[in-house]
Design an enzyme around this catalytic site. Structure first.
Site, PDB file in Angstrom:
ATOM      1  CD1 TRP A 181      -6.400  -5.538  -6.056  1.00  0.00           C
ATOM      2  CD2 TRP A 181      -6.883  -3.433  -6.689  1.00  0.00           C
ATOM      3  NE1 TRP A 181      -7.772  -5.452  -6.234  1.00  0.00           N
ATOM      4  CE2 TRP A 181      -8.084  -4.183  -6.623  1.00  0.00           C
ATOM      5  CE3 TRP A 181      -6.945  -2.099  -7.072  1.00  0.00           C
ATOM      6  CZ2 TRP A 181      -9.343  -3.622  -6.921  1.00  0.00           C
ATOM      7  CZ3 TRP A 181      -8.188  -1.544  -7.381  1.00  0.00           C
ATOM      8  CH2 TRP A 181      -9.369  -2.300  -7.293  1.00  0.00           C
ATOM      9  CD  GLU A 222      -4.732  -5.065  -2.328  1.00  0.00           C
ATOM     10  OE1 GLU A 222      -4.294  -4.174  -3.088  1.00  0.00           O
ATOM     11  OE2 GLU A 222      -5.489  -4.824  -1.367  1.00  0.00           O
ATOM     12  CE  LYS A 224     -12.184  -5.742  -4.246  1.00  0.00           C
ATOM     13  NZ  LYS A 224     -12.166  -4.294  -4.355  1.00  0.00           N
ATOM     14  CG  ASP A 257      -7.486  -4.947   1.534  1.00  0.00           C
ATOM     15  OD1 ASP A 257      -8.463  -5.188   2.267  1.00  0.00           O
ATOM     16  OD2 ASP A 257      -7.281  -3.825   1.031  1.00  0.00           O
ATOM     17  CG  HIS A 260      -9.240  -7.443  -0.909  1.00  0.00           C
ATOM     18  ND1 HIS A 260      -8.265  -7.048  -1.783  1.00  0.00           N
ATOM     19  CD2 HIS A 260      -9.975  -6.328  -0.660  1.00  0.00           C
ATOM     20  CE1 HIS A 260      -8.381  -5.754  -2.035  1.00  0.00           C
ATOM     21  NE2 HIS A 260      -9.417  -5.296  -1.358  1.00  0.00           N
ATOM     22  CG  HIS A 284      -3.542  -2.850   1.465  1.00  0.00           C
ATOM     23  ND1 HIS A 284      -4.066  -2.612   0.220  1.00  0.00           N
ATOM     24  CD2 HIS A 284      -2.303  -2.281   1.469  1.00  0.00           C
ATOM     25  CE1 HIS A 284      -3.169  -1.950  -0.504  1.00  0.00           C
ATOM     26  NE2 HIS A 284      -2.094  -1.746   0.224  1.00  0.00           N
ATOM     27  CG  ASP A 292     -12.628  -4.241  -0.142  1.00  0.00           C
ATOM     28  OD1 ASP A 292     -12.112  -4.032   0.962  1.00  0.00           O
ATOM     29  OD2 ASP A 292     -12.085  -3.953  -1.231  1.00  0.00           O
ATOM     30  CG  ASP A 294     -11.654  -0.137   1.452  1.00  0.00           C
ATOM     31  OD1 ASP A 294     -10.711  -0.695   2.021  1.00  0.00           O
ATOM     32  OD2 ASP A 294     -11.959  -0.365   0.263  1.00  0.00           O
ATOM     33  CG  ASP A 325      -6.616   0.041   0.941  1.00  0.00           C
ATOM     34  OD1 ASP A 325      -7.126   1.139   0.663  1.00  0.00           O
ATOM     35  OD2 ASP A 325      -6.665  -0.945   0.171  1.00  0.00           O
TER      36      ASP A 325
HETATM   37  C1  RNT Z   1      -8.969  -2.306  -3.649  1.00  0.00           C
HETATM   38  C2  RNT Z   1      -7.643  -2.595  -3.025  1.00  0.00           C
HETATM   39  C3  RNT Z   1      -6.581  -1.583  -3.306  1.00  0.00           C
HETATM   40  C4  RNT Z   1      -7.076  -0.153  -3.236  1.00  0.00           C
HETATM   41  C5  RNT Z   1      -5.998   0.893  -3.210  1.00  0.00           C
HETATM   42  C6  RNT Z   1      -6.519   2.245  -3.491  1.00  0.00           C
HETATM   43  O1  RNT Z   1      -9.944  -3.156  -3.249  1.00  0.00           O
HETATM   44  O2  RNT Z   1      -7.781  -2.772  -1.659  1.00  0.00           O
HETATM   45  O3  RNT Z   1      -5.508  -1.799  -2.464  1.00  0.00           O
HETATM   46  O4  RNT Z   1      -7.903   0.052  -2.127  1.00  0.00           O
HETATM   47  O5  RNT Z   1      -4.968   0.535  -4.035  1.00  0.00           O
HETATM   48 ZN    ZN Z   2      -6.027  -2.903  -0.494  1.00  0.00          ZN
END
Ligand code: RNT
Ligand code: ZN
Length: 418
Positions: A181, A222, A224, A257, A260, A284, A292, A294, A325
């Site tokens: 990523w 990955e 986004k 993810d 994303h 993720h 995003d 988290d 994640d």
């Molecule tokens: C970032 C991605 C990625 C990170 C990690 C730390 O938006 O989700 O996967 O969160 O690699």
């Molecule tokens: Zn991620």
């Protein structure tokens, strides 16, 4: 009500709770090391801000600052969570000897030896991530940079990470998922959208030209949609990442993810779409609030729906690589970790306790009224009893029993760190 009574209630719907508990206990879930230290790692100056469009907010005391502290905190979380776990590492968590340091293009397996020992002692597998952010060589682009030297540096980093992933897989006897990523993108309207994408594609090609056994090292791409500070354009967009993975199915797999995508899109629906074409995918699992962000994973509708799709699509038999994640720096980090891991386990168990075959039959017969009624009635079955039994069999505390332990750990360990 006890487990036996709950078991009967589920059995009436042809759901075998014992089989569900047994199945779930063997499913590997990859736990991100970066919840413990706000994604800082050990190879750069901790006073510098994170870059690459990811951000932690909050300054709750007790952040892990050293490998020893992070390992101790990870252990505390492990003691409180049921299930089979893997450790998910980032390259920035390399552990150097006293006085030693290696830049990311020079990282070697030996810099992860201590992590291998950590995993071996606990029977854990490991996953890995090259770290293409929070580093002076982000210009701000990495693999898609027009600057040859920058790009070269990051390609070498990617290759080094393939070698480290092979080492982890070999040492631990389990496949290593290696996720690519980058936060590459622009804050404002670019003049050239294709150039960076072509360079990114070529750079990944070069990284994946490093030899590896695809059965053991599983590179992922990955995607986004955007990040903070890179709002206008993301090089590794959904179409880019998916197309790359589709065009290179013999070398890598796509990673989604759920933070994303546009907030009205759901990854639960994308899982069966991808599994229609890809033998294997990676996830993720996180919780985005408006972006995003988290946040800690909850036992909420979308997490349950994601887990239902994993279960229904045969994802537990190796087709879906499950990873977490998220990172919250505003609350006790060990509690944040534990809540998210337990919630994912809960959601997987909930999915395994769903009479999927019967519900599918109703759908195929076109009996949507019965389908609605049955799906709603599932929600008040005695799920908590089965969850308690799962925790008990795993030898970890039940709900209501683990938080005191985290508070004790905070008092004895975390609060002494500042
Ligand atoms: C970032 C991605 C990625 C990170 C990690 C730390 O938006 O989700 O996967 O969160 O690699
Ligand atoms: Zn991620």
């Amino acid at each position: 009500m006890g487990y036996m009574e709950a078991k009967e209630r589920y059995a009436a719907l042809s759901v075998d709770t014992d089989a569900a508990l047994h199945k779930l206990a063997a499913v590997p879930v990859s736990i991100h090391c970066w919840q413990g230290d706000d994604v800082r790692g050990f190879d750069t100056d901790p006073s510098k801000p994170l870059t690459g469009g990811i951000q932690t907010t909050g300054n709750y005391p007790g952040r892990a600052r050293t490998p020893e502290e992070l390992m101790a905190d990870f252990d505390e979380m492990l003691r409180l969570c049921p299930g089979t776990k893997k450790l998910n590492l980032h390259a920035s968590y390399a552990i150097f000897e006293e006085g030693e340091w290696a830049d990311r293009d020079r990282l070697e397996p030996k810099h992860f030896k201590k992590w291998v020992e950590f995993c071996k002692a606990r029977g854990l597998g490991a996953d890995f991530n090259p770290t293409f952010f929070s580093h002076p060589k982000c210009d701000p682009l990495t693999l898609s940079s027009p600057n040859e030297e920058t790009r070269r540096f990051w390609i070498e980093h990617g290759k080094a990470c393939i070698r480290i992933s092979s080492y982890l897989a070999e040492e631990l006897g389990q496949p290593c998922v290696m996720n690519i990523w980058t936060g590459d993108g622009f804050k404002d309207i670019p003049a050239d959208r294709m150039g960076p994408r072509v360079r990114y594609r070529e750079a990944i090609d070069e990284i994946l030209s490093e030899p590896y056994d695809f059965a053991k090292v599983k590179p992922c791409i990955e995607s986004k949609v955007f990040g903070i500070g890179v709002e206008a354009y993301t090089v590794g967009s959904a179409e880019f990442a998916l197309s790359y993975a589709a065009a290179n199915m013999d070398k890598c797999i796509p990673l989604m993810d759920n933070g994303h995508y546009h907030p009205t899109e759901v990854v639960s629906d994308k899982i069966p779409a991808l599994l229609t074409f890809f033998p294997e995918i990676a996830l993720h699992i996180t919780r985005p609030i408006r972006w995003d962000s988290d946040h800690v994973v909850l036992f909420d509708d979308e997490t349950r729906e994601i887990c239902k799709e994993i279960v229904r699509c045969g994802g537990l038999d190796g087709r879906v690589n499950i990873a977490l994640d998220y990172f919250d720096a505003s609350i006790n980090r060990v509690a944040a970790w534990t809540v998210g891991v337990r919630n994912l386990q809960k959601a997987l168990l909930y999915a395994l306790l769903t009479p999927n075959d019967a519900l599918k039959r109703l759908q195929d017969e076109g009996d949507f009224t019965a389908l609605l009624v049955k799906q709603e009635e599932m929600k008040t079955l005695p799920f908590g009893e089965v969850w308690d039994a799962y925790c008990e069999r795993a030898g970890v505390p039940k709900d209501g029993e683990w938080f005191d332990e985290v508070k004790r750990y905070e008092q004895d360990v975390l609060s002494k760190r500042n």
